[in-house]
Design an enzyme around this catalytic site. Structure first.
Site, PDB file in Angstrom:
ATOM      1  N   ASN A  23       0.805  -1.228   0.000  1.00 21.76           N
ATOM      2  CA  ASN A  23       0.000   0.000   0.000  1.00 21.76           C
ATOM      3  C   ASN A  23       0.836   1.275   0.000  1.00 21.76           C
ATOM      4  OD1 ASN A  23      -2.300  -1.514  -0.123  1.00 21.76           O
ATOM      5  ND2 ASN A  23      -2.785  -1.369   2.055  1.00 21.76           N
ATOM      6  N   CYS A 115     -10.444  -5.501  -5.373  1.00 19.32           N
ATOM      7  CA  CYS A 115     -11.265  -6.247  -4.397  1.00 19.32           C
ATOM      8  C   CYS A 115     -12.696  -5.720  -4.407  1.00 19.32           C
ATOM      9  CB  CYS A 115     -10.742  -6.042  -2.969  1.00 19.32           C
ATOM     10  SG  CYS A 115      -9.240  -6.911  -2.569  1.00 19.32           S
ATOM     11  N   PRO A 121     -15.807   4.528  -4.052  1.00 18.30           N
ATOM     12  CA  PRO A 121     -15.936   5.348  -5.248  1.00 18.30           C
ATOM     13  C   PRO A 121     -14.721   6.243  -5.450  1.00 18.30           C
ATOM     14  CG  PRO A 121     -17.266   6.249  -3.483  1.00 18.30           C
ATOM     15  CD  PRO A 121     -16.650   4.994  -2.953  1.00 18.30           C
ATOM     16  N   VAL A 122     -14.562   6.708  -6.705  1.00 17.07           N
ATOM     17  CA  VAL A 122     -13.431   7.592  -7.002  1.00 17.07           C
ATOM     18  C   VAL A 122     -13.838   9.064  -6.890  1.00 17.07           C
ATOM     19  CG1 VAL A 122     -12.250   5.921  -8.458  1.00 17.07           C
ATOM     20  CG2 VAL A 122     -13.925   7.456  -9.480  1.00 17.07           C
ATOM     21  N   LYS A 160     -14.562  12.948   3.762  1.00 17.40           N
ATOM     22  CA  LYS A 160     -14.284  11.863   4.708  1.00 17.40           C
ATOM     23  C   LYS A 160     -12.837  11.444   4.527  1.00 17.40           C
ATOM     24  CE  LYS A 160     -15.834   7.926   2.003  1.00 17.40           C
ATOM     25  NZ  LYS A 160     -16.937   7.242   1.443  1.00 17.40           N
ATOM     26  N   VAL A 161     -12.318  10.747   5.520  1.00 20.69           N
ATOM     27  CA  VAL A 161     -10.913  10.340   5.473  1.00 20.69           C
ATOM     28  C   VAL A 161     -10.754   9.270   4.400  1.00 20.69           C
ATOM     29  CG1 VAL A 161      -9.019   9.317   6.773  1.00 20.69           C
ATOM     30  CG2 VAL A 161     -10.621  10.833   7.926  1.00 20.69           C
ATOM     31  N   VAL A 163      -7.600   7.317   2.188  1.00 24.04           N
ATOM     32  CA  VAL A 163      -6.182   7.143   1.867  1.00 24.04           C
ATOM     33  C   VAL A 163      -5.958   7.410   0.381  1.00 24.04           C
ATOM     34  CG1 VAL A 163      -4.310   5.453   1.720  1.00 24.04           C
ATOM     35  CG2 VAL A 163      -5.773   5.501   3.733  1.00 24.04           C
TER      36      VAL A 163
END
Length: 419
Positions: A23, A115, A121-122, A160-161, A163
């Protein structure tokens, strides 16, 4: 399709060397598109998603070589589209979009695969790039981004958080004109690693690891050598493997300070844990683990990517444990599979209630996503009899040679080649 055949029960003990973090490696590989000079990236794990990313960079015109380290020269990139045939297998390809539009003024990426856990969503990537001045269109299954001149720095408060979106915005902002501030940014160690890689190339970034990241745009990024941090989820997975089998393990090339929440729960479960600068040891002294209550949340809280492994731990522990998943919906697909092995669990909304039993029984089970599949393999190691784990291509996306590493700890596991 390949399968694993696992014969149990075994007590897992010995040493394992942890690979580089998937990651962190993936965003770093795509961030290399921002550099006008060659970069060298060390400690990159050998994984399907990494191979796909390298293939994608090559298709965009970058020179990519692997000889121990991965060498990327993106000076000749001349294709700005990430095609569906590569993107469909891997969500991370969305990370090509920010660097392409930031450096070349244009980029398009097919809507991604990967996955199937919950809605990922993007849209946060898209709104972030729009706030930096990019024009975004969704056409024919592609996200198309463009900008006249350079992107412009902006004050971005994330809904929202995320990554993924934090990576996209941070990478794009490195070459934007002016200063960008990301509020409510993700704080994961892999974000810090990606930022530190960019700084090595000449980016000006501060606050990584906090919820407020500041990026001062620069004109260009140059060359550099960078080492990817160790994979905290792989580390946690092997620690759980030793804990549930009442064994002992030494994880080398680990980074203990990225695993505070996980180590705390393992101690609660009765594990004897010691840490050094780059190693973690766990010893159960032959004891059965005790059930623990876990609630997943963004870093520095308990990671969702360790939820399936701790569900398994609770299912063979003394007592009853509650596991609450707050990050992704639909992330208990491993529970019905573990029930086939005799586990006792009930799912209520976003919580699984685990009633610990002494031993599981081998069964034929099916992997549904990356971390769930790892928990099924570990279950096979401690179950009485033979377990067949189907659809293990999920595991190959995130764990480097998991069967070799488990075998070195005493597991009886073999890969059965599919038709």
């Amino acid at each position: 399709m390949d399968k694993f055949r696992v014969q149990g029960p075994t007590t897992l003990q010995g040493e394992v060397t942890i690979s580089g973090a998937k990651n962190a490696a993936l965003p770093i590989l795509f961030a290399a598109l921002l550099a006008e000079e060659p970069v060298e990236i060390q400690n990159v794990p050998k994984l399907k998603d990494v191979d796909t990313s390298m293939k994608l960079l090559s298709q965009l015109g970058a020179k990519v070589e692997r000889n121990g380290s991965v060498h990327i020269d993106a000076s000749q990139v001349n294709v700005f589209c990430a095609p569906y045939d590569l993107v469909k297998t891997m969500r991370a390809s969305i990370w090509a979009l920010g660097p392409l539009v930031a450096r070349f003024g244009q980029g398009q990426v097919s809507l991604p695969g990967g996955c199937t856990i919950g809605a990922r969503p993007v849209d946060l990537h898209i709104t972030g790039l729009e706030q930096l001045g990019a024009t975004i269109k969704l056409e024919e299954g592609y996200v198309k981004a463009s900008v006249e001149g350079r992107l412009k720095g902006a004050h971005i408060v994330m809904d929202k958080v995320s990554v993924g979106a934090t990576v996209t915005i941070m990478c794009a902002a490195t070459l934007a004109e002016g200063t960008t501030i990301i509020e409510n940014a993700a704080r994961e160690p892999e974000i810090v690693d990606t930022a530190n890689f960019l700084v090595t190339l000449g980016a000006k970034i501060a606050g990584q690891g906090t919820d407020r990241i500041t990026i001062e745009g620069v004109e260009r990024l140059g060359s550099g050598v960078y080492r990817v941090l160790p994979d905290r989820i792989e580390t946690g997975t092997f620690l759980v493997a030793a804990a549930i089998s009442r064994g002992k393990i030494l994880c080398r090339n680990a980074q203990p300070d990225t695993l505070d929440a996980v180590l705390a729960k393992l101690r609660d479960a009765g594990a004897d844990i010691e840490v050094g600068e780059d190693w973690i040891s766990l010893d159960m002294h032959g004891k059965r683990p005790k059930a623990v209550n876990v609630r997943t949340a963004p870093h520095p809280a308990f990671p969702t990517d360790m939820q399936a492994q701790f569900t398994l731990l609770n299912l063979v522990a003394e007592g009853t444990g509650f596991i609450t998943e707050t990050v992704f919906e639909n992330r208990f697909m491993h529970v019905p599979e573990l029930s086939r092995m005799g586990a006792r669990a009930e799912i209520e909304s976003n919580t699984v209630i685990c009633h610990g039993i002494e031993t599981l029984s081998g069964a034929q089970v099916m992997a549904t996503d990356l971390r769930a599949s790892a928990s099924l393999v570990l279950a096979g190691c401690i179950a009485e009899g033979t377990t067949i784990v189907d659809r293990i291509y999920h595991i190959d996306r995130g764990y480097e040679r998991i069967e070799d590493k488990l075998r070195a700890l005493g597991a009886n596991i073999e890969r059965v080649k599919g038709e």
